[in-house]
Design a protein around this motif. Structure first.
Motif, PDB file in Angstrom:
ATOM      1  N   ARG A 155       0.836  -1.207   0.000  1.00  0.00           N
ATOM      2  CA  ARG A 155       0.000   0.000   0.000  1.00  0.00           C
ATOM      3  C   ARG A 155       0.869   1.255   0.000  1.00  0.00           C
ATOM      4  O   ARG A 155       1.784   1.374   0.822  1.00  0.00           O
ATOM      5  CB  ARG A 155      -0.926  -0.004   1.218  1.00  0.00           C
ATOM      6  N   PRO A 156       0.578   2.212  -0.879  1.00  0.00           N
ATOM      7  CA  PRO A 156       1.373   3.444  -0.924  1.00  0.00           C
ATOM      8  C   PRO A 156       1.207   4.256   0.355  1.00  0.00           C
ATOM      9  O   PRO A 156       0.131   4.266   0.972  1.00  0.00           O
ATOM     10  CB  PRO A 156       0.812   4.193  -2.132  1.00  0.00           C
ATOM     11  N   THR A 157       2.256   4.950   0.749  1.00  0.00           N
ATOM     12  CA  THR A 157       2.264   5.679   2.020  1.00  0.00           C
ATOM     13  C   THR A 157       2.304   7.203   1.908  1.00  0.00           C
ATOM     14  O   THR A 157       2.091   7.872   2.926  1.00  0.00           O
ATOM     15  CB  THR A 157       3.445   5.227   2.879  1.00  0.00           C
ATOM     16  N   PRO A 158       2.604   7.816   0.739  1.00  0.00           N
ATOM     17  CA  PRO A 158       2.494   9.285   0.691  1.00  0.00           C
ATOM     18  C   PRO A 158       1.087   9.722   1.104  1.00  0.00           C
ATOM     19  O   PRO A 158       0.094   9.059   0.775  1.00  0.00           O
ATOM     20  CB  PRO A 158       2.785   9.612  -0.775  1.00  0.00           C
ATOM     21  N   LEU A 159       0.997  10.852   1.804  1.00  0.00           N
ATOM     22  CA  LEU A 159      -0.275  11.245   2.398  1.00  0.00           C
ATOM     23  C   LEU A 159      -0.419  12.756   2.459  1.00  0.00           C
ATOM     24  O   LEU A 159       0.569  13.492   2.391  1.00  0.00           O
ATOM     25  CB  LEU A 159      -0.419  10.652   3.799  1.00  0.00           C
ATOM     26  N   LEU A 160      -1.663  13.182   2.571  1.00  0.00           N
ATOM     27  CA  LEU A 160      -1.997  14.576   2.845  1.00  0.00           C
ATOM     28  C   LEU A 160      -2.611  14.661   4.232  1.00  0.00           C
ATOM     29  O   LEU A 160      -3.491  13.860   4.581  1.00  0.00           O
ATOM     30  CB  LEU A 160      -3.006  15.114   1.822  1.00  0.00           C
ATOM     31  N   LEU A 161      -2.144  15.632   5.007  1.00  0.00           N
ATOM     32  CA  LEU A 161      -2.651  15.839   6.360  1.00  0.00           C
ATOM     33  C   LEU A 161      -3.381  17.173   6.430  1.00  0.00           C
ATOM     34  O   LEU A 161      -2.938  18.172   5.837  1.00  0.00           O
ATOM     35  CB  LEU A 161      -1.506  15.824   7.378  1.00  0.00           C
ATOM     36  N   ARG A 162      -4.494  17.178   7.167  1.00  0.00           N
ATOM     37  CA  ARG A 162      -5.294  18.393   7.343  1.00  0.00           C
ATOM     38  C   ARG A 162      -5.548  18.608   8.833  1.00  0.00           C
ATOM     39  O   ARG A 162      -6.005  17.705   9.535  1.00  0.00           O
ATOM     40  CB  ARG A 162      -6.624  18.287   6.607  1.00  0.00           C
ATOM     41  N   TYR A 163      -5.221  19.815   9.305  1.00  0.00           N
ATOM     42  CA  TYR A 163      -5.445  20.194  10.701  1.00  0.00           C
ATOM     43  C   TYR A 163      -6.314  21.443  10.745  1.00  0.00           C
ATOM     44  O   TYR A 163      -6.149  22.347   9.914  1.00  0.00           O
ATOM     45  CB  TYR A 163      -4.131  20.513  11.413  1.00  0.00           C
ATOM     46  N   GLY A 164      -7.206  21.506  11.730  1.00  0.00           N
ATOM     47  CA  GLY A 164      -7.965  22.702  12.020  1.00  0.00           C
ATOM     48  C   GLY A 164      -7.619  23.232  13.398  1.00  0.00           C
ATOM     49  O   GLY A 164      -6.747  22.693  14.087  1.00  0.00           O
ATOM     50  N   ALA A 165      -8.291  24.294  13.815  1.00  0.00           N
ATOM     51  CA  ALA A 165      -8.012  24.902  15.119  1.00  0.00           C
ATOM     52  C   ALA A 165      -8.160  23.862  16.228  1.00  0.00           C
ATOM     53  O   ALA A 165      -9.149  23.127  16.277  1.00  0.00           O
ATOM     54  CB  ALA A 165      -8.954  26.075  15.359  1.00  0.00           C
ATOM     55  N   GLY A 166      -7.167  23.794  17.100  1.00  0.00           N
ATOM     56  CA  GLY A 166      -7.166  22.839  18.196  1.00  0.00           C
ATOM     57  C   GLY A 166      -6.571  21.482  17.852  1.00  0.00           C
ATOM     58  O   GLY A 166      -6.371  20.653  18.740  1.00  0.00           O
ATOM     59  N   ASP A 167      -6.263  21.253  16.584  1.00  0.00           N
ATOM     60  CA  ASP A 167      -5.719  19.956  16.177  1.00  0.00           C
ATOM     61  C   ASP A 167      -4.216  19.881  16.414  1.00  0.00           C
ATOM     62  O   ASP A 167      -3.514  20.898  16.444  1.00  0.00           O
ATOM     63  CB  ASP A 167      -6.009  19.698  14.697  1.00  0.00           C
ATOM     64  N   TYR A 168      -3.713  18.656  16.519  1.00  0.00           N
ATOM     65  CA  TYR A 168      -2.290  18.419  16.726  1.00  0.00           C
ATOM     66  C   TYR A 168      -1.989  16.978  16.348  1.00  0.00           C
ATOM     67  O   TYR A 168      -2.898  16.150  16.177  1.00  0.00           O
ATOM     68  CB  TYR A 168      -1.893  18.663  18.183  1.00  0.00           C
ATOM     69  N   ASN A 169      -0.704  16.660  16.219  1.00  0.00           N
ATOM     70  CA  ASN A 169      -0.271  15.307  15.887  1.00  0.00           C
ATOM     71  C   ASN A 169       0.734  14.854  16.944  1.00  0.00           C
ATOM     72  O   ASN A 169       1.769  15.502  17.133  1.00  0.00           O
ATOM     73  CB  ASN A 169       0.364  15.280  14.493  1.00  0.00           C
ATOM     74  N   CYS A 170       0.428  13.767  17.642  1.00  0.00           N
ATOM     75  CA  CYS A 170       1.331  13.271  18.682  1.00  0.00           C
ATOM     76  C   CYS A 170       2.661  12.823  18.074  1.00  0.00           C
ATOM     77  O   CYS A 170       2.730  12.447  16.898  1.00  0.00           O
ATOM     78  CB  CYS A 170       0.685  12.094  19.403  1.00  0.00           C
ATOM     79  N   LEU A 171       3.701  12.843  18.885  1.00  0.00           N
ATOM     80  CA  LEU A 171       5.001  12.367  18.435  1.00  0.00           C
ATOM     81  C   LEU A 171       4.909  10.897  18.037  1.00  0.00           C
ATOM     82  O   LEU A 171       4.334  10.081  18.757  1.00  0.00           O
ATOM     83  CB  LEU A 171       6.040  12.550  19.537  1.00  0.00           C
ATOM     84  N   HIS A 172       5.492  10.561  16.878  1.00  0.00           N
ATOM     85  CA  HIS A 172       5.344   9.213  16.340  1.00  0.00           C
ATOM     86  C   HIS A 172       6.463   8.920  15.347  1.00  0.00           C
ATOM     87  O   HIS A 172       7.283   9.785  15.039  1.00  0.00           O
ATOM     88  CB  HIS A 172       3.979   9.061  15.663  1.00  0.00           C
ATOM     89  N   GLN A 173       6.450   7.694  14.824  1.00  0.00           N
ATOM     90  CA  GLN A 173       7.357   7.252  13.767  1.00  0.00           C
ATOM     91  C   GLN A 173       6.537   6.553  12.694  1.00  0.00           C
ATOM     92  O   GLN A 173       5.642   5.762  13.009  1.00  0.00           O
ATOM     93  CB  GLN A 173       8.418   6.299  14.322  1.00  0.00           C
TER      94      GLN A 173
END
Length: 245
Positions: free
Chosen positions: A132-150
């Motif tokens: 499965r391909p892994t390139p991606l688009l990410l979308r954040y709105g007000a209050g959103d965040y992304n936890c530390l990860h690998q």
């Protein structure tokens, strides 16, 4: 962790990739685990890629982060065939990074070596069931965040990846800084906030990298994430070189 270094590049995507000072990029990756290539995409490129988010035919899956404890916001993985700009970035950047990837593994005592061309590496992933391909688009709105990860996804992992900021800081959104955290043995994690402008590409270590100490090289782990958005909407293109199970 040293601050990511900034590498100059010319205007068109193909020319930028070909004319980027990759020795400086790999030198910065060696020194700090990351490097910034400014304006790899222009504003029009960013707008075109951002608009793809609302075309479900382009994607294989959508992830709402809160449902999985990943943070808040969402992202979508592209399906094959990838958009031209995404495919070009993936296949044309890889050969400039593969020598460093092999040297890192040799230094860390990891037996895996990567082939010269990206198509060969993808074939290795597919033979192991990572289809499965892994390139991606990410979308954040007000209050959103992304936890530390690998971003690992399977047995076969290329040790660097690229994130391109598609939105304009302080115009399209506020907050939402890109964050790297490095964990050295017997030390607390060291955070690094990476300032990016629209179109800037951050090349960074996916999982771990070698660092020279007083008794030789040792392995440090890295994670990445995004701090909480204060306002607006933020889009990012993620380019991961290995495919997923």
């Amino acid at each position: 962790m040293n601050a990511p270094q900034t590498i100059d590049a010319p205007r068109s995507l193909g020319a930028r990739l070909d004319a980027t000072d990759w020795s400086a990029v790999t030198g910065a990756l060696d020194a700090s685990g990351s490097a910034v290539i400014p304006k790899l995409l222009d504003a029009d490129d960013c707008a075109v890629i951002t608009a793809l988010y609302d075309d479900p035919a382009r994607f294989r899956s959508r992830v709402v982060m809160a449902r999985h404890g990943y943070g808040r916001g969402e992202y979508q993985y592209f399906s094959y065939p990838l958009p031209d700009a995404v495919a070009d970035l993936r296949t044309r950047a890889y050969p400039h990074l593969v020598d460093l990837a092999n040297r890192w593994n040799e230094t860390m005592g990891i037996d895996v070596r990567y082939p010269a061309m990206h198509a060969q590496f993808v074939a290795r992933c597919h033979a192991a069931g990572q289809l499965r391909p892994t390139p991606l688009l990410l979308r954040y709105g007000a209050g959103d965040y992304n936890c530390l990860h690998q971003d690992l996804y399977g047995e076969h992992v290329f040790p660097m990846q690229i994130a391109v900021l598609l939105s304009r800081p302080n115009e399209d959104f506020t907050g939402g800084e890109f964050v790297l955290a490095e964990q050295r043995p017997r030390m607390q994690s060291r955070p690094e906030v990476v300032p990016l402008s629209q179109g800037d590409a951050l090349v960074f270590a996916v999982h771990h990298r070698p660092v020279k100490g007083s008794r030789g090289y040792y392995r440090v782990n890295l994670r990445h994430g995004v701090s909480r958005l204060r306002s607006g909407r933020r889009h990012t293109l993620g380019v991961i070189f290995h495919d997923a199970r």
